[in-house]
Enzyme design. Sequence first.
Site, PDB file in Angstrom:
ATOM      1  N   SER A 255       0.856  -1.180   0.000  1.00  0.00           N
ATOM      2  CA  SER A 255       0.000   0.000   0.000  1.00  0.00           C
ATOM      3  C   SER A 255       0.892   1.229   0.000  1.00  0.00           C
ATOM      4  CB  SER A 255      -0.885   0.005   1.245  1.00  0.00           C
ATOM      5  OG  SER A 255      -0.082   0.325   2.371  1.00  0.00           O
ATOM      6  N   LYS A 256       0.241   2.383   0.032  1.00  0.00           N
ATOM      7  CA  LYS A 256       0.988   3.649  -0.042  1.00  0.00           C
ATOM      8  C   LYS A 256       2.031   3.765   1.069  1.00  0.00           C
ATOM      9  CE  LYS A 256      -2.244   6.382  -2.650  1.00  0.00           C
ATOM     10  NZ  LYS A 256      -3.639   5.939  -2.496  1.00  0.00           N
ATOM     11  N   ARG A 257       1.747   3.085   2.182  1.00  0.00           N
ATOM     12  CA  ARG A 257       2.713   3.131   3.292  1.00  0.00           C
ATOM     13  C   ARG A 257       4.084   2.620   2.870  1.00  0.00           C
ATOM     14  NH1 ARG A 257       2.256  -0.507   6.887  1.00  0.00           N
ATOM     15  NH2 ARG A 257       0.585  -1.613   5.827  1.00  0.00           N
TER      16      ARG A 257
END
Length: 491
Positions: A255-257
């Site tokens: 994910s964007k993390r």
Amino acid sequence: MAKEEIRVRFAPSPTGPFHIGGARSALFNWLVARKLGGKMVLRIEDTDLKRSSRESEENIKAALKWLGMDWDEGVDVGGPYGPYRQTERLDIYKKYTDQLLAEGKAYYCFCTDEELEAERQALLKEGKMPRYMGKCRNLTPEQQEQLRAEGRKPSIRLRVPADETIVVHDLVRGDVEFDSNGIGDFVIVKSDGIPTYNYAVVIDDSLMHITHVIRAEEHLSNTPRQLLVYEALGFKQPVFGHISLILGKDHTKMSKRHGATSVDQYRQLGYLPEGIDNFLALLGWAPNSEQEIFTMQELIQQFSMEHVAKNPAVFDLDKLNWINGKHMRQLSDEDFMTVAVPHMEKAGFMTGKEDTAKQAWLRRVILTAKNHVDFGAQVPQVLSMYFTDEFDFENAEAAAVLQEATVPAVMKMLFEELPKLSPVDGPNVKALFKKIQKTTKLGGKAVFMPIRVALTGNQHGPELAEMVPLLGIERTLKRIQDSLTKAGIKF
Ligand code: GLU
């Protein structure tokens, strides 16, 4: 009989930025098509009217082209089984829906969202798997009429047989079994007349003669529903291959993390398409050898679905950087400049309007970055010392280097000898350091490390023999003098 032609497809939903996982699915399909002399189809699955946009479709196509993938049939290029955008195929789906309704394999469902939600909650409360329990399964024509008269707009559901084991024969995962009782009659056409993904995808894959459906593992749980549609329509199943999830380094879903997730972000950061392709190919596939760096041609030659693993692929940014860096170093000088210049302009280090002498200097400076960067946006970072003379010592350790007792002798000689150097080039700079070593009877490091720290504030970085000629004598000595003054060193 002639051997069946391999036909694969990439079928993105144009609902947002083009995710790196989508690019990997596209690549695996494309490699299969190119390796086996098959056909690649690009179909746009835009039935989610709210979330789909032409802008997103354009992004996807641009990203595919940037990555070096083309398509033989599909949106823009056309082909014998078009149209290739699902919203342009509604009459096709309708024909099959009418057939299924006439055969009693599908039926109208008048349940409202609220009623369905209440049913779901009740099942959950009983500890059962939520699914549609078939309330509208056996409505008489009169009952249907009545419900229509109430103003209810029906959806259409597929009649799912009870007590059946549905087996997905998967190229990557082997046979995966599903219980039809867990599925329940599912919606194939929504009340607004738009088909659902699980329904449209089957009609399209079938009418487009797709032989191999290679897509992300997320869709494995959709496949039993799709198989039921194949069966209801009497269509021949394609071969399925579900490629594993992409996880972040901490083994949770990417994910964007975990950093940039869209292809466009990597393009903007100055990654190379060949670096991204190489990295994506290795997200699930492994070659027979230890080879890690591949050109697209080599990938086409060596790729095979048989070597696609079912365990999750881990997105390791360090590995991407390493791979991309390898491809950066293989670029011609011209191509490296093309990648680097926009980042240099963005950093404000050049405008593109410099005079010829400055341009030549910039080119020399920029090309030195080739061995030191993994992607374009790093170019101005590693070259910033050529554009500003303000810097601090990197840390206390670096500052301490200048406090060595031997430093004044080194500096004295450097200030005497450097101005005499002609021409100021790498070999002459190296020769001068040797001469300083010999005269001062010091080791190499005792000579170049204080010079490096005084010149850049850093203990690491490009070779001095590379930097000094580019900075010129005057700037080199001024920077060194300023550092020595700051450090309180006299000589
Ligand atoms: N439109 C689907 C998606 O973007 C494609 C699924 C498939 O390949 O069947 O996830």
